[in-house]
Enzyme design. Structure first.
Site, PDB file in Angstrom:
ATOM      1  N   HIS A   1     -14.551  10.844   9.146  1.00  0.00           N
ATOM      2  CA  HIS A   1     -13.339  10.625   8.361  1.00  0.00           C
ATOM      3  C   HIS A   1     -13.476  11.268   6.983  1.00  0.00           C
ATOM      4  CE1 HIS A   1     -12.466   7.493  11.371  1.00  0.00           C
ATOM      5  NE2 HIS A   1     -11.215   7.642  10.997  1.00  0.00           N
TER       6      HIS A   1
ATOM      7  N   LYS B   1     -12.545   7.341   2.635  1.00  0.00           N
ATOM      8  CA  LYS B   1     -12.526   6.151   3.485  1.00  0.00           C
ATOM      9  C   LYS B   1     -13.700   5.249   3.128  1.00  0.00           C
ATOM     10  CE  LYS B   1     -12.142   4.663   8.320  1.00  0.00           C
ATOM     11  NZ  LYS B   1     -10.949   3.839   8.058  1.00  0.00           N
TER      12      LYS B   1
ATOM     13  N   GLY C   1     -12.782   1.300  12.005  1.00  0.00           N
ATOM     14  CA  GLY C   1     -12.270   0.278  12.908  1.00  0.00           C
ATOM     15  C   GLY C   1     -12.098   0.801  14.316  1.00  0.00           C
TER      16      GLY C   1
ATOM     17  N   GLY D   1       0.836  -1.199   0.000  1.00  0.00           N
ATOM     18  CA  GLY D   1       0.000   0.000   0.000  1.00  0.00           C
ATOM     19  C   GLY D   1       0.871   1.250   0.000  1.00  0.00           C
TER      20      GLY D   1
END
Length: 217
Positions: free
Chosen positions: A127, A131, A137, A7
């Site tokens: 966020h 996202k 989470g 990533g």
């Protein structure tokens, strides 16, 4: 430290790369949508990609047989189970949030819940618009420490790195406990601490709470 990053070109990937470079660590392997870069075997793998790349992550862990720090969000129960399985052979640090401040928020939330009776509890998380997982989470981590059915509201707007608030309300007052990330650097700093922790650890499944406990003791 010679590290691999899955990533690499994502928002967190770039933040991790910049901080690790600043601290003198060397990127020797990376993988993302643009392909694979390999210079030599890494001492540790760091994954901040997407759940869709999870099988590739496991493939590289099996190939290099080095510790793994994984912060990818949106993993399902089976993928978490796989992380527990591979942690029998290597150190795995898994968390949905690598901020020290969030660790404090979790402890304050648990403390408030133990002191307050007959209250309404709500969690709000905000966020950036990119996202994909909802709720975050971290919001799930907050719900887990409360250990009860709590509603989570999610907002996706602008370029917010991450805001989390827990509301405790009675008929006479409302108590709020909040955390706001001002930049992604705070998460990258937690990833670095986790990588340093994992390299020195024996095989096992760890969370950022384990890293945090070491930091404050």
């Amino acid at each position: 430290m010679k590290y691999g990053l899955i990533g690499r070109n994502g928002r967190m990937g770039n933040e991790i790369y910049n901080l690790f470079s600043e601290k003198g660590h060397q990127l020797v392997f990376s993988y993302d949508k643009s392909g694979e870069f390999f210079e030599e075997k890494p001492e540790i793998l760091i994954d901040f990609s997407l759940p869709e790349a999870f099988n590739k992550v496991i493939e590289y862990v099996d190939k290099f047989k080095v510790p793994l720090v994984i912060g990818t969000t949106g993993l399902d129960e089976n993928q978490i189970k796989q992380l527990h399985e591979i942690s029998q052979n290597i150190p795995v640090v898994q968390s949905y949030n690598f901020s020290i401040g969030i660790q404090v928020l979790l402890r304050l939330t648990k403390l408030a819940d133990s002191l307050l009776k007959d209250v309404d509890i709500e969690i709000l998380e905000t966020h950036h618009r990119f996202k994909k997982d909802k709720p975050s989470g971290t919001a799930k981590m907050l719900k887990d420490v409360l250990n009860k059915d709590v509603n989570i509201s999610s907002i996706r707007v602008g370029n917010v790195p991450g805001d989390h608030t827990v509301y405790f309300g009675t008929l006479g007052e409302v108590i709020t406990i909040s955390h706001r990330a001002l930049s992604r650097r705070t998460f990258a700093e937690g990833v670095l601490k986790s990588a340093e922790f994992a390299i020195k650890s024996i095989a096992g499944f760890y969370t950022f709470n384990d890293v945090f406990n070491l930091t404050i003791n």
